[in-house]
Write a protein that holds these residues in place. Structure first.
Motif, PDB file in Angstrom:
ATOM      1  N   GLY A   1      30.015  10.206  80.981  1.00  0.00           N
ATOM      2  CA  GLY A   1      30.939  11.267  80.600  1.00  0.00           C
ATOM      3  C   GLY A   1      30.619  12.574  81.275  1.00  0.00           C
ATOM      4  N   GLN A   2      31.231  13.614  80.770  1.00  0.00           N
ATOM      5  CA  GLN A   2      31.057  14.971  81.283  1.00  0.00           C
ATOM      6  C   GLN A   2      31.532  15.111  82.729  1.00  0.00           C
ATOM      7  OE1 GLN A   2      29.960  17.478  79.217  1.00  0.00           O
ATOM      8  NE2 GLN A   2      29.898  15.947  77.596  1.00  0.00           N
TER       9      GLN A   2
ATOM     10  N   ALA B   1      33.610  20.671  87.736  1.00  0.00           N
ATOM     11  CA  ALA B   1      33.682  22.139  87.772  1.00  0.00           C
ATOM     12  C   ALA B   1      32.384  22.723  88.328  1.00  0.00           C
ATOM     13  CB  ALA B   1      33.958  22.689  86.376  1.00  0.00           C
ATOM     14  N   ALA B   2      31.243  22.143  87.940  1.00  0.00           N
ATOM     15  CA  ALA B   2      29.951  22.614  88.453  1.00  0.00           C
ATOM     16  C   ALA B   2      29.841  22.394  89.956  1.00  0.00           C
ATOM     17  CB  ALA B   2      28.805  21.916  87.727  1.00  0.00           C
ATOM     18  N   ALA B   3      30.531  21.368  90.468  1.00  0.00           N
ATOM     19  CA  ALA B   3      30.538  21.099  91.912  1.00  0.00           C
ATOM     20  C   ALA B   3      31.632  21.906  92.602  1.00  0.00           C
ATOM     21  CB  ALA B   3      30.747  19.611  92.159  1.00  0.00           C
ATOM     22  N   ASP B   4      32.276  22.802  91.843  1.00  0.00           N
ATOM     23  CA  ASP B   4      33.342  23.674  92.339  1.00  0.00           C
ATOM     24  C   ASP B   4      34.567  22.892  92.808  1.00  0.00           C
ATOM     25  OD1 ASP B   4      34.232  26.279  92.531  1.00  0.00           O
ATOM     26  OD2 ASP B   4      33.714  26.450  94.654  1.00  0.00           O
ATOM     27  N   LEU B   5      34.849  21.781  92.131  1.00  0.00           N
ATOM     28  CA  LEU B   5      36.043  21.004  92.432  1.00  0.00           C
ATOM     29  C   LEU B   5      37.159  21.406  91.473  1.00  0.00           C
ATOM     30  CD1 LEU B   5      34.325  17.547  92.870  1.00  0.00           C
ATOM     31  CD2 LEU B   5      35.454  18.865  94.666  1.00  0.00           C
ATOM     32  N   PRO B   6      38.381  21.467  91.969  1.00  0.00           N
ATOM     33  CA  PRO B   6      39.493  21.837  91.086  1.00  0.00           C
ATOM     34  C   PRO B   6      39.769  20.745  90.063  1.00  0.00           C
ATOM     35  CG  PRO B   6      40.303  21.229  93.259  1.00  0.00           C
ATOM     36  CD  PRO B   6      38.809  21.208  93.328  1.00  0.00           C
TER      37      PRO B   6
ATOM     38  N   GLN C   1      41.141  15.014  96.609  1.00  0.00           N
ATOM     39  CA  GLN C   1      39.688  14.992  96.771  1.00  0.00           C
ATOM     40  C   GLN C   1      38.959  15.098  95.436  1.00  0.00           C
ATOM     41  OE1 GLN C   1      41.756  17.024  98.623  1.00  0.00           O
ATOM     42  NE2 GLN C   1      41.699  15.734 100.449  1.00  0.00           N
ATOM     43  N   SER C   2      39.409  15.981  94.555  1.00  0.00           N
ATOM     44  CA  SER C   2      38.720  16.106  93.264  1.00  0.00           C
ATOM     45  C   SER C   2      38.915  14.851  92.421  1.00  0.00           C
ATOM     46  CB  SER C   2      39.187  17.355  92.506  1.00  0.00           C
ATOM     47  OG  SER C   2      40.545  17.270  92.133  1.00  0.00           O
TER      48      SER C   2
END
Length: 150
Positions: A41-42, A48-53, A61-62
């Protein structure tokens, strides 16, 4: 459990529909029967921590990252000897968010990219022993992105 493959129980659904609560209940029951468990999970927080939309900003890609990372997490949990793997957000969940994001932005994904994501997610379906989908129950009706999470 004597099988070399763990029991895989996956959940998918929109935010705040009880996915995590359902998995916690299943976890309590299975632990009560003495099974060793792993949970995944998470993925949204990690994306978001990997700066993915994410959410209404999902991209091909995300979405691919979320599906692939989920596959890695599930594979690792099984390799570490868990008798049951509880999957918070099955692979197709990422596809649903991607499709909702595209509709929200009034965009159409390229056909080949959409088919590639579908194929990637579909590789996981045969692995799930149980797949639960939670739903929004509201007098106002379902929303692609509830106001409190968008």
């Amino acid at each position: 459990m004597t099988s070399s493959q763990p029991l895989r129980i996956a959940v998918l659904g929109t935010p705040s529909t009880g996915k995590t609560t359902l998995l916690k209940r299943i976890e309590m029951e299975l632990r009560g029967h003495g099974l060793t468990l792993a949970r995944t999970g998470q993925l949204g927080k990690r994306a978001a921590a990997a700066d993915l939309p994410k959410m209404q900003h999902h991209t091909v890609q995300s979405t691919e990252w979320i599906i692939a990372q989920g596959i890695v997490d599930e594979t690792l949990a099984a390799a570490q000897g868990a008798e049951a793997v509880l999957i918070d957000r099955a692979a197709h969940d990422a596809l649903a968010y991607f499709q909702a994001a595209m509709a929200f932005r009034a965009e159409t994904p390229p056909r080949l990219e959409r088919e590639r994501l579908l194929t990637l997610a579909a590789t996981q379906l045969p692995k799930y022993d149980l797949l639960f989908a939670t739903v929004v129950v509201s007098a106002a009706g379902p929303h692609a992105f509830p106001p409190d999470v968008a």
